[in-house]
Design a protein around this motif. Structure first.
Motif, PDB file in Angstrom:
ATOM      1  N   LEU A  39       9.237   0.708   2.642  1.00 37.27           N
ATOM      2  CA  LEU A  39       8.253   1.484   1.862  1.00 37.27           C
ATOM      3  C   LEU A  39       7.504   2.462   2.764  1.00 37.27           C
ATOM      4  CD1 LEU A  39       6.847  -1.297  -0.514  1.00 37.27           C
ATOM      5  CD2 LEU A  39       8.121   0.762  -1.211  1.00 37.27           C
ATOM      6  N   GLY A  40       7.163   1.996   3.976  1.00 35.58           N
ATOM      7  CA  GLY A  40       6.466   2.862   4.936  1.00 35.58           C
ATOM      8  C   GLY A  40       7.292   4.098   5.269  1.00 35.58           C
ATOM      9  N   ARG A  41       8.604   3.883   5.463  1.00 32.04           N
ATOM     10  CA  ARG A  41       9.475   5.019   5.785  1.00 32.04           C
ATOM     11  C   ARG A  41       9.620   5.964   4.602  1.00 32.04           C
ATOM     12  NH1 ARG A  41      13.830   1.350   8.722  1.00 32.04           N
ATOM     13  NH2 ARG A  41      12.728   1.076  10.689  1.00 32.04           N
ATOM     14  N   LEU A  42       9.739   5.393   3.419  1.00 33.84           N
ATOM     15  CA  LEU A  42       9.863   6.228   2.212  1.00 33.84           C
ATOM     16  C   LEU A  42       8.600   7.075   2.034  1.00 33.84           C
ATOM     17  CD1 LEU A  42      11.446   3.619  -0.262  1.00 33.84           C
ATOM     18  CD2 LEU A  42      12.565   5.667   0.645  1.00 33.84           C
ATOM     19  N   GLU A  43       7.458   6.479   2.369  1.00 36.89           N
ATOM     20  CA  GLU A  43       6.183   7.191   2.239  1.00 36.89           C
ATOM     21  C   GLU A  43       6.131   8.346   3.240  1.00 36.89           C
ATOM     22  OE1 GLU A  43       2.759   4.676   2.812  1.00 36.89           O
ATOM     23  OE2 GLU A  43       1.446   6.014   1.674  1.00 36.89           O
ATOM     24  N   LYS A  44       6.564   8.055   4.459  1.00 37.72           N
ATOM     25  CA  LYS A  44       6.573   9.067   5.517  1.00 37.72           C
ATOM     26  C   LYS A  44       7.480  10.242   5.130  1.00 37.72           C
ATOM     27  CE  LYS A  44       8.008   9.164   9.987  1.00 37.72           C
ATOM     28  NZ  LYS A  44       9.027   8.372  10.660  1.00 37.72           N
ATOM     29  N   ASP A  45       8.587   9.936   4.468  1.00 40.41           N
ATOM     30  CA  ASP A  45       9.526  10.980   4.052  1.00 40.41           C
ATOM     31  C   ASP A  45       9.096  11.682   2.767  1.00 40.41           C
ATOM     32  OD1 ASP A  45      11.032  10.240   6.207  1.00 40.41           O
ATOM     33  OD2 ASP A  45      12.483   9.051   5.063  1.00 40.41           O
ATOM     34  N   GLY A  46       7.978  11.258   2.205  1.00 40.21           N
ATOM     35  CA  GLY A  46       7.456  11.906   1.002  1.00 40.21           C
ATOM     36  C   GLY A  46       8.169  11.509  -0.280  1.00 40.21           C
ATOM     37  N   LEU A  47       8.914  10.428  -0.256  1.00 37.35           N
ATOM     38  CA  LEU A  47       9.652  10.014  -1.460  1.00 37.35           C
ATOM     39  C   LEU A  47       8.808   9.104  -2.350  1.00 37.35           C
ATOM     40  CD1 LEU A  47      13.146   9.336   0.156  1.00 37.35           C
ATOM     41  CD2 LEU A  47      12.313  11.441  -0.891  1.00 37.35           C
ATOM     42  N   VAL A  48       7.859   8.419  -1.741  1.00 36.70           N
ATOM     43  CA  VAL A  48       6.912   7.627  -2.531  1.00 36.70           C
ATOM     44  C   VAL A  48       5.503   7.912  -2.024  1.00 36.70           C
ATOM     45  CG1 VAL A  48       8.598   5.749  -2.863  1.00 36.70           C
ATOM     46  CG2 VAL A  48       6.898   5.556  -1.050  1.00 36.70           C
ATOM     47  N   LYS A  49       4.517   7.579  -2.855  1.00 43.02           N
ATOM     48  CA  LYS A  49       3.121   7.627  -2.425  1.00 43.02           C
ATOM     49  C   LYS A  49       2.475   6.306  -2.790  1.00 43.02           C
ATOM     50  CE  LYS A  49       1.785  12.442  -2.175  1.00 43.02           C
ATOM     51  NZ  LYS A  49       1.219  13.568  -2.924  1.00 43.02           N
ATOM     52  N   ALA A  50       1.386   6.013  -2.099  1.00 41.71           N
ATOM     53  CA  ALA A  50       0.720   4.734  -2.377  1.00 41.71           C
ATOM     54  C   ALA A  50      -0.739   4.986  -2.751  1.00 41.71           C
ATOM     55  CB  ALA A  50       0.783   3.840  -1.151  1.00 41.71           C
ATOM     56  N   VAL A  51      -1.261   4.171  -3.668  1.00 43.64           N
ATOM     57  CA  VAL A  51      -2.700   4.177  -3.939  1.00 43.64           C
ATOM     58  C   VAL A  51      -3.242   2.776  -3.687  1.00 43.64           C
ATOM     59  CG1 VAL A  51      -2.827   6.080  -5.572  1.00 43.64           C
ATOM     60  CG2 VAL A  51      -2.220   3.808  -6.396  1.00 43.64           C
ATOM     61  N   ASP A  52      -4.449   2.741  -3.174  1.00 42.19           N
ATOM     62  CA  ASP A  52      -5.085   1.439  -2.959  1.00 42.19           C
ATOM     63  C   ASP A  52      -5.700   0.960  -4.260  1.00 42.19           C
ATOM     64  OD1 ASP A  52      -4.594   0.773  -0.329  1.00 42.19           O
ATOM     65  OD2 ASP A  52      -6.122   2.185   0.392  1.00 42.19           O
ATOM     66  N   VAL A  53      -5.420  -0.263  -4.633  1.00 37.08           N
ATOM     67  CA  VAL A  53      -6.022  -0.832  -5.834  1.00 37.08           C
ATOM     68  C   VAL A  53      -6.925  -1.980  -5.406  1.00 37.08           C
ATOM     69  CG1 VAL A  53      -5.566  -2.025  -8.003  1.00 37.08           C
ATOM     70  CG2 VAL A  53      -4.077  -0.151  -7.259  1.00 37.08           C
ATOM     71  N   GLU A  54      -8.163  -1.928  -5.860  1.00 32.10           N
ATOM     72  CA  GLU A  54      -9.089  -2.997  -5.490  1.00 32.10           C
ATOM     73  C   GLU A  54      -8.763  -4.275  -6.232  1.00 32.10           C
ATOM     74  OE1 GLU A  54     -13.268  -2.202  -5.675  1.00 32.10           O
ATOM     75  OE2 GLU A  54     -12.967  -0.176  -4.862  1.00 32.10           O
ATOM     76  N   GLN A  55      -8.940  -5.386  -5.524  1.00 28.59           N
ATOM     77  CA  GLN A  55      -8.761  -6.679  -6.175  1.00 28.59           C
ATOM     78  C   GLN A  55     -10.004  -7.510  -5.918  1.00 28.59           C
ATOM     79  OE1 GLN A  55      -4.401  -8.177  -6.181  1.00 28.59           O
ATOM     80  NE2 GLN A  55      -4.992  -7.928  -4.051  1.00 28.59           N
ATOM     81  N   SER A  56     -10.425  -8.317  -6.872  1.00 35.13           N
ATOM     82  CA  SER A  56     -11.576  -9.170  -6.626  1.00 35.13           C
ATOM     83  C   SER A  56     -11.175 -10.288  -5.683  1.00 35.13           C
ATOM     84  CB  SER A  56     -12.089  -9.748  -7.949  1.00 35.13           C
ATOM     85  OG  SER A  56     -11.019 -10.330  -8.641  1.00 35.13           O
ATOM     86  N   ASN A  57     -12.032 -10.598  -4.739  1.00 35.56           N
ATOM     87  CA  ASN A  57     -11.863 -11.702  -3.784  1.00 35.56           C
ATOM     88  C   ASN A  57     -10.703 -11.526  -2.805  1.00 35.56           C
ATOM     89  OD1 ASN A  57     -13.879 -12.909  -5.301  1.00 35.56           O
ATOM     90  ND2 ASN A  57     -12.401 -14.044  -6.547  1.00 35.56           N
ATOM     91  N   ARG A  58      -9.984 -10.428  -2.885  1.00 42.51           N
ATOM     92  CA  ARG A  58      -8.833 -10.275  -1.981  1.00 42.51           C
ATOM     93  C   ARG A  58      -8.826  -8.863  -1.428  1.00 42.51           C
ATOM     94  NH1 ARG A  58      -3.837 -12.360  -5.466  1.00 42.51           N
ATOM     95  NH2 ARG A  58      -2.837 -12.723  -3.474  1.00 42.51           N
ATOM     96  N   PRO A  59      -8.097  -8.660  -0.329  1.00 44.05           N
ATOM     97  CA  PRO A  59      -8.016  -7.291   0.190  1.00 44.05           C
ATOM     98  C   PRO A  59      -7.321  -6.366  -0.819  1.00 44.05           C
ATOM     99  CG  PRO A  59      -6.682  -8.833   1.527  1.00 44.05           C
ATOM    100  CD  PRO A  59      -7.370  -9.640   0.475  1.00 44.05           C
ATOM    101  N   ASN A  60      -7.594  -5.078  -0.678  1.00 42.59           N
ATOM    102  CA  ASN A  60      -6.937  -4.110  -1.570  1.00 42.59           C
ATOM    103  C   ASN A  60      -5.434  -4.228  -1.458  1.00 42.59           C
ATOM    104  OD1 ASN A  60      -9.467  -3.243  -2.068  1.00 42.59           O
ATOM    105  ND2 ASN A  60      -9.245  -1.233  -1.054  1.00 42.59           N
ATOM    106  N   LYS A  61      -4.725  -3.937  -2.561  1.00 45.34           N
ATOM    107  CA  LYS A  61      -3.267  -3.872  -2.432  1.00 45.34           C
ATOM    108  C   LYS A  61      -2.817  -2.441  -2.645  1.00 45.34           C
ATOM    109  CE  LYS A  61      -2.170  -5.174  -7.146  1.00 45.34           C
ATOM    110  NZ  LYS A  61      -1.630  -6.196  -8.024  1.00 45.34           N
ATOM    111  N   LYS A  62      -1.694  -2.146  -1.987  1.00 46.25           N
ATOM    112  CA  LYS A  62      -1.146  -0.792  -2.095  1.00 46.25           C
ATOM    113  C   LYS A  62      -0.118  -0.774  -3.207  1.00 46.25           C
ATOM    114  CE  LYS A  62      -0.884   2.009   2.013  1.00 46.25           C
ATOM    115  NZ  LYS A  62      -0.118   2.348   3.227  1.00 46.25           N
ATOM    116  N   VAL A  63      -0.334   0.081  -4.199  1.00 46.14           N
ATOM    117  CA  VAL A  63       0.666   0.219  -5.264  1.00 46.14           C
ATOM    118  C   VAL A  63       1.429   1.518  -5.021  1.00 46.14           C
ATOM    119  CG1 VAL A  63       1.014   0.572  -7.730  1.00 46.14           C
ATOM    120  CG2 VAL A  63      -0.606  -1.148  -6.941  1.00 46.14           C
ATOM    121  N   TYR A  64       2.734   1.400  -5.005  1.00 42.82           N
ATOM    122  CA  TYR A  64       3.588   2.553  -4.702  1.00 42.82           C
ATOM    123  C   TYR A  64       4.103   3.185  -5.970  1.00 42.82           C
ATOM    124  CZ  TYR A  64       3.562   0.916   0.107  1.00 42.82           C
ATOM    125  OH  TYR A  64       3.170   0.547   1.348  1.00 42.82           O
ATOM    126  N   TYR A  65       4.252   4.517  -5.936  1.00 43.39           N
ATOM    127  CA  TYR A  65       4.906   5.200  -7.062  1.00 43.39           C
ATOM    128  C   TYR A  65       5.802   6.309  -6.531  1.00 43.39           C
ATOM    129  CZ  TYR A  65       1.158   8.675  -6.497  1.00 43.39           C
ATOM    130  OH  TYR A  65       0.318   9.609  -5.984  1.00 43.39           O
TER     131      TYR A  65
END
Lengths: 168, 248
Positions: free
Chosen positions: A43-69
């Motif tokens: 996923l990191g490589r796909l993001e670097k190549d501009g094929l996907v992007k990630a948004v941080d989604v807040e979660q209660s009681n847990r660290p944010n998760k990255k949702v890819y599209y």
């Protein structure tokens, strides 16, 4: 794995762990379960190549998760993949090299090589039979994958017979 | 004393005459099969596989050598004595099924058991079990001509097993089957084998051969390999998926 992840993201945005679960659920036990670390690296490589992007989604009681599209560029890569024929399997040349060269160099006897190889293929086939038996009848994707592996193995055995007939 | 092998051939030879030219099909085969063994015979076409099993079933005459079944010499038997022996002791599945056309599937399967002296009830129960295992329970009242090739082949297998023969001989028993029907046949063969059925079959199909205890490979009418299908020699599998991954 790059393109299977893109394909899953074309269906809907997801985070890494969801992608792992989706792959496991779709392909069942006939396919090696992907390692979560490998998924994040990809996923990191796909993001670097501009094929996907990630948004941080807040979660209660847990660290944010990255949702890819998928990005437009990712969609193009996926379309190109879908439009291309896939490379066919090639002859297993390593055994053939052995078969042709070994008798010339005196390191092995051709009949012994063929016999050993035949027994090995049959043992692999036995494993596949057992795997098919353990696989749920309704799991069509996994069963087709196993059947594909069986048909390849059968072709290897048939070819072994041809080698046996035609190599002096 | 240990019981005699079910099958024992001594220097078995079959030579056909092709317009005065001798064509050796089987050239000196020594094959011993013990009770309860499952032996697959493989080899390129023309290697003598079918000729060998036909001779074991008395359907082709040897040129020289000996055939012993269950401790008795049989290569010297007359055709009628062979017919009696087959009825009592041997089930045979041919590449082409040889079903009786004007009898139903059920009667085709029950006939050998009835001829061998089973009661009608025993014959019927055995037939119901075998057709059920092969996914053919609902075809019992059909005539063979109404069945597809793969169905006829499975009926032929049921018929060969109806009698619980000492020896099941088969020539390419999955030759006309798609993979789902092959799976039914494999399951049944595995089951009767676990119950002690001795099986010798000729096959190209690696799925069938991989079920056998022993694989005999023929080339030019001679045995070039004879041994067990061993375990796969490689690192222990982490997951079942590795098998498929290795092949992809």
């Amino acid at each position: 794995m790059r393109l299977s992840l893109l394909a899953l993201l074309a269906k809907e945005p997801a985070h890494g762990y969801e992608l792992k679960q989706a792959l496991e659920q779709i392909f069942g036990r006939a396919y090696p379960s992907p390692n979560i670390g490998q998924i994040y690296v990809t996923l990191g490589r796909l993001e670097k190549d501009g094929l996907v992007k990630a948004v941080d989604v807040e979660q209660s009681n847990r660290p944010n998760k990255k949702v890819y599209y998928l990005t437009a560029k990712g969609r193009e890569a996926l379309d190109a993949w879908a439009d291309e024929p896939t490379e066919g399997p090639r002859v297993r040349d390593e055994f053939f090299m052995k078969l042709v060269l070994a008798p010339m160099t005196g390191i092995a006897d051709r009949t012994a090589l063929i016999n050993r190889q035949r027994r090995h293929y049959l043992a692999l086939m036995r494993d596949l039979n057992e795997l098919a038996e353990r696989t749920d009848r309704g799991d069509r994707v996994a069963l087709l994958l196993i059947e594909g592996a069986m048909l390849h193995l059968q072709a290897d055995l048939d070819w072994l017979e041809r080698c046996q007939e035609d190599l002096p | 004393m240990s019981p005699p092998p079910i099958v024992n051939t001594v220097n078995l030879v079959r030579i056909y005459q092709d317009g005065g030219v001798p064509v050796p099909a089987v050239r000196g085969v020594d094959l011993k099969v013990e009770a309860g063994e499952f032996v697959a015979i493989m080899g390129p076409s023309g290697s003598g596989k079918s000729t060998l099993v036909h001779m074991l079933g008395g359907l082709d005459a040897r040129t020289s050598g000996e055939i012993w079944l269950d401790g008795s010499r049989v290569d010297t038997l007359s055709e009628s004595a062979w017919a009696l022996l087959r009825r009592r002791k041997i089930g045979f599945v041919f590449q082409f099924f040889n079903l009786v056309a004007n009898m139903t599937v059920a009667d085709n399967v029950e006939l050998p058991a009835l001829l061998a002296g089973a009661s009608p009830r025993e014959a019927r129960e055995r037939r119901e079990y075998l057709l059920g295992e092969l996914g053919l329970a609902d075809r019992a009242d059909a005539a063979p001509a109404q069945l597809a090739g793969g169905e006829q082949q499975r009926v032929a297998l049921a018929r060969a097993l109806a009698n619980r023969p000492s020896l099941l001989l088969a020539d390419e028993p999955t030759g006309n089957l798609d993979s789902r029907n092959t799976r039914d046949v494999l399951r049944l063969l595995g089951e009767v084998h676990r119950d002690g059925q001795t099986i010798i079959l000729v096959t190209h199909d690696a799925r069938v051969a991989s079920l056998a205890d022993r694989v005999v490979s023929l080339l030019d009418g001679q045995i070039v390999d004879d041994g067990a299908v061993g375990p796969v020699r490689r690192r222990p599998r982490a997951s079942a998926g590795d098998v498929v991954e290795l092949r992809s």
